[in-house]
Design an enzyme around this catalytic site. Structure first.
Site, PDB file in Angstrom:
ATOM      1  N   GLY A  14      52.378  35.005  39.391  1.00 55.11           N
ATOM      2  CA  GLY A  14      51.141  35.163  40.710  1.00 55.11           C
ATOM      3  C   GLY A  14      50.680  34.678  41.901  1.00 55.11           C
ATOM      4  CB  ALA A  17      41.724  34.199  43.926  1.00 56.42           C
ATOM      5  CG  ASN A 103      36.294  36.493  34.673  1.00 58.28           C
ATOM      6  OD1 ASN A 103      35.978  35.972  34.616  1.00 58.28           O
ATOM      7  ND2 ASN A 103      36.344  36.971  36.217  1.00 58.28           N
ATOM      8  CB  ALA A 129      39.919  31.547  44.261  1.00 59.82           C
ATOM      9  CE  LYS A 185      32.768  33.724  34.691  1.00 65.05           C
ATOM     10  NZ  LYS A 185      34.492  33.349  34.832  1.00 65.05           N
ATOM     11  CG  ASN A 193      32.190  40.821  37.406  1.00 66.45           C
ATOM     12  OD1 ASN A 193      30.918  40.421  37.155  1.00 66.45           O
ATOM     13  ND2 ASN A 193      33.475  40.771  37.017  1.00 66.45           N
ATOM     14  CD  GLU A 267      39.768  41.385  35.991  1.00 68.82           C
ATOM     15  OE1 GLU A 267      38.974  40.808  36.701  1.00 68.82           O
ATOM     16  OE2 GLU A 267      40.260  40.730  35.397  1.00 68.82           O
TER      17      GLU A 267
HETATM   18  N1  LIG Z   1      38.478  34.844  42.210  1.00 68.74           N
HETATM   19  C1  LIG Z   1      37.692  34.055  40.780  1.00 68.74           C
HETATM   20  O1  LIG Z   1      36.776  33.621  42.120  1.00 68.74           O
HETATM   21  C2  LIG Z   1      37.515  34.511  40.070  1.00 68.74           C
HETATM   22  C3  LIG Z   1      38.917  35.024  38.850  1.00 68.74           C
HETATM   23  N2  LIG Z   1      38.550  34.909  38.069  1.00 68.74           N
HETATM   24  C4  LIG Z   1      39.710  35.906  36.717  1.00 68.74           C
HETATM   25  O2  LIG Z   1      40.817  35.114  37.180  1.00 68.74           O
HETATM   26  C5  LIG Z   1      41.835  36.029  36.918  1.00 68.74           C
HETATM   27  C6  LIG Z   1      42.721  36.934  38.095  1.00 68.74           C
HETATM   28  O3  LIG Z   1      41.484  36.830  39.599  1.00 68.74           O
HETATM   29  P1  LIG Z   1      42.383  36.724  40.682  1.00 68.74           P
HETATM   30  O4  LIG Z   1      43.084  35.056  40.765  1.00 68.74           O
HETATM   31  O5  LIG Z   1      41.073  36.970  41.367  1.00 68.74           O
HETATM   32  O6  LIG Z   1      43.089  37.499  41.044  1.00 68.74           O
HETATM   33  P2  LIG Z   1      44.343  38.080  41.861  1.00 68.74           P
HETATM   34  O7  LIG Z   1      44.816  39.077  41.914  1.00 68.74           O
HETATM   35  O8  LIG Z   1      44.173  37.659  43.336  1.00 68.74           O
HETATM   36  O9  LIG Z   1      45.314  37.269  41.480  1.00 68.74           O
HETATM   37  C7  LIG Z   1      46.676  38.323  40.435  1.00 68.74           C
HETATM   38  C8  LIG Z   1      46.921  37.821  40.725  1.00 68.74           C
HETATM   39  O10 LIG Z   1      49.233  37.559  40.515  1.00 68.74           O
HETATM   40  C9  LIG Z   1      50.006  38.427  40.949  1.00 68.74           C
HETATM   41  N3  LIG Z   1      50.460  39.481  39.649  1.00 68.74           N
HETATM   42  C10 LIG Z   1      50.323  39.825  38.435  1.00 68.74           C
HETATM   43  N4  LIG Z   1      51.633  39.507  38.261  1.00 68.74           N
HETATM   44  C11 LIG Z   1      52.079  39.677  38.539  1.00 68.74           C
HETATM   45  C12 LIG Z   1      53.674  39.430  37.948  1.00 68.74           C
HETATM   46  N5  LIG Z   1      54.545  39.869  37.126  1.00 68.74           N
HETATM   47  N6  LIG Z   1      54.299  39.280  38.996  1.00 68.74           N
HETATM   48  C13 LIG Z   1      53.794  38.597  39.918  1.00 68.74           C
HETATM   49  N7  LIG Z   1      52.631  38.544  40.019  1.00 68.74           N
HETATM   50  C14 LIG Z   1      51.862  39.226  39.913  1.00 68.74           C
HETATM   51  C15 LIG Z   1      48.589  39.917  41.089  1.00 68.74           C
HETATM   52  O11 LIG Z   1      49.815  40.931  42.156  1.00 68.74           O
HETATM   53  P3  LIG Z   1      49.035  41.862  42.873  1.00 68.74           P
HETATM   54  O12 LIG Z   1      48.738  41.961  43.504  1.00 68.74           O
HETATM   55  O13 LIG Z   1      50.500  42.324  43.666  1.00 68.74           O
HETATM   56  O14 LIG Z   1      48.631  42.736  41.349  1.00 68.74           O
HETATM   57  C16 LIG Z   1      47.463  39.234  42.434  1.00 68.74           C
HETATM   58  O15 LIG Z   1      48.304  38.412  43.651  1.00 68.74           O
HETATM   59  C17 LIG Z   1      41.189  37.262  37.097  1.00 68.74           C
HETATM   60  O16 LIG Z   1      40.881  38.327  35.017  1.00 68.74           O
HETATM   61  C18 LIG Z   1      39.407  37.401  37.745  1.00 68.74           C
HETATM   62  O17 LIG Z   1      38.302  38.713  37.119  1.00 68.74           O
HETATM   63  C19 LIG Z   1      37.806  34.099  37.487  1.00 68.74           C
HETATM   64  C20 LIG Z   1      37.171  33.656  37.808  1.00 68.74           C
HETATM   65  C21 LIG Z   1      36.668  33.229  39.484  1.00 68.74           C
HETATM   66  C1  LIG Z   2      30.828  35.013  38.087  1.00 70.59           C
HETATM   67  C2  LIG Z   2      31.103  35.726  38.820  1.00 70.59           C
HETATM   68  C3  LIG Z   2      30.634  37.104  38.855  1.00 70.59           C
HETATM   69  C4  LIG Z   2      31.548  35.239  40.229  1.00 70.59           C
HETATM   70  O1  LIG Z   2      30.990  36.394  41.352  1.00 70.59           O
HETATM   71  C5  LIG Z   2      32.670  36.160  38.559  1.00 70.59           C
HETATM   72  O2  LIG Z   2      32.819  35.928  37.172  1.00 70.59           O
HETATM   73  C6  LIG Z   2      33.212  37.198  39.560  1.00 70.59           C
HETATM   74  O3  LIG Z   2      33.486  37.220  40.437  1.00 70.59           O
HETATM   75  O4  LIG Z   2      33.833  37.820  38.064  1.00 70.59           O
END
Ligand SMILES: NC(=O)C1=CN([C@@H]2O[C@H](COP(=O)(O)OP(=O)(O)OC[C@H]3O[C@@H](n4cnc5c(N)ncnc54)[C@H](OP(=O)(O)O)[C@@H]3O)[C@@H](O)[C@H]2O)C=CC1
Ligand SMILES: CC(C)(CO)C(=O)C(=O)O
Length: 299
Positions: A14, A17, A103, A129, A185, A193, A267
């Site tokens: 993926g 972020a 998460n 991010a 967490k 959330n 989620e």
């Molecule tokens: N962003 C943040 O600040 C934070 C996020 N998290 C957690 O981290 C996890 C990821 O979050 P985040 O990065 O924000 O999420 P995103 O949605 O930005 O990232 C996931 C990405 O992976 C892609 N993807 C999923 N499956 C595949 C696949 N099989 N092949 C190719 N691409 C794929 C998705 O594509 P598509 O868009 O097509 O679905 C999407 O672009 C979550 O559980 C979130 O709660 C934890 C702390 C902070």
């Molecule tokens: C810690 C927090 C609540 C920060 O926004 C988060 O992990 C989320 O948004 O999924």
């Protein structure tokens, strides 16, 4: 002191972020990595916390064939794991290390049911991010915890995974009790959330008095479910922790707020839904968590 052994190659799934933050860290440290993306406009640039743009490696549609010395990073949502594994499983060596980073709960069960022998590390981060089209912005500095139920802390794969996270989303530390860290967490996400998503507010608003009663009731339910899992925390500790995180990330819109606003699948099943199903197995009543699941699903 012996030199730290790195993974030969890290395949990141993926261009989300958090995945892009990890790729930017590897890009800066000049470690070999690849990205498997599926969007029409993949992320090309990570804007660091200090506004410095980092260009990421070109993406590929497929997971590369991985060896025992490689790493598969899954910084994706729990509900996206099965599809990712369908696409990548055949590219894995039985000893390729898999890293989960999301998460909510349920990810470890999915991977360990499908790949019971695979070395598996589990991480959770409080970095923030935000993805905006083909750019990701690092919006909040945090820390990362990592642990494993099938690799010892002293194994080179554990050290290499910790080192990688320290470079990309540090400071990172190894947790001997990752279950405890994941539940802590989960408790934060189960409060911040859904409440921010349903009330359409940034995280910081939750520190206002008008939300206190609901937060306390929610934390009472969560503390009793955690107690049933032998994690002994008080309602007070959970409330304080949630309010501290809400204050520290005051201007952020939570990930669930963003998912609801963009009409994406949330989620909720892996967060409050997991609390509800764990409670049901233990005969504990969690009406407020159940109601939040219903309300988010109705959005
Ligand atoms: N962003 C943040 O600040 C934070 C996020 N998290 C957690 O981290 C996890 C990821 O979050 P985040 O990065 O924000 O999420 P995103 O949605 O930005 O990232 C996931 C990405 O992976 C892609 N993807 C999923 N499956 C595949 C696949 N099989 N092949 C190719 N691409 C794929 C998705 O594509 P598509 O868009 O097509 O679905 C999407 O672009 C979550 O559980 C979130 O709660 C934890 C702390 C902070
Ligand atoms: C810690 C927090 C609540 C920060 O926004 C988060 O992990 C989320 O948004 O999924």
């Amino acid at each position: 002191m012996p030199a730290i052994k790195h993974f030969n190659f890290a395949q990141v799934i993926g261009d989300g972020a958090i995945g892009s933050l990890i790729c930017a860290g590897m890009e800066t440290a000049q470690l070999p990595y690849g990205r498997k993306t599926r969007s029409t406009m993949p992320v090309t640039t990570l804007e660091t916390y200090h506004n410095k743009p980092i260009q990421l490696a070109s993406d590929r549609g497929n997971c590369q064939r991985l060896t025992a010395d490689d790493l598969l990073v899954l910084p994706i949502k729990v509900h996206q794991l099965n599809t990712a594994l369908d696409e990548c499983e055949s590219a894995l060596h039985p000893n390729t290390t898999v890293m989960l980073l999301q998460n909510g709960m349920g990810g470890e069960e999915i991977v360990s049911q499908r790949l019971p022998q695979q070395p598996l590390v589990i991480a959770t981060t409080s970095h923030g991010a935000y993805k905006d089209n083909n750019r990701v912005k690092h919006t909040g500095l945090g820390e990362t915890k990592i642990g494993s139920n099938n690799i010892d802390a002293g194994h080179w794969k554990a050290t290499a995974a910790l080192q990688l996270l320290n470079l990309c989303i540090g400071p990172a530390r190894w947790e001997s009790n990752m279950t405890h860290a994941l539940w802590s967490k989960l408790a934060v996400n189960a409060v911040i959330n859904p409440l921010t998503a349903l009330n359409d507010i940034p995280n910081g608003e939750l520190t206002q008095n008008k939300y206190r009663n609901e937060i306390e009731l929610l934390c009472t339910e969560i503390a009793s479910v955690m107690h049933s899992q032998n994690i002994h925390v008080s309602t007070r500790e959970l409330v304080d922790n949630c309010l501290n995180v809400a204050a520290a990330t005051a201007k952020n819109f939570s990930s669930m707020h963003q998912d609801v606003a963009h009409k994406r699948k949330t989620e909720i099943d892996a967060i409050n839904g997991f609390i509800v199903s764990t409670a049901q197995k233990k005969g504990i009543d969690v009406p407020i968590n159940a109601l939040l699941v219903q309300k988010i699903k109705a959005r």
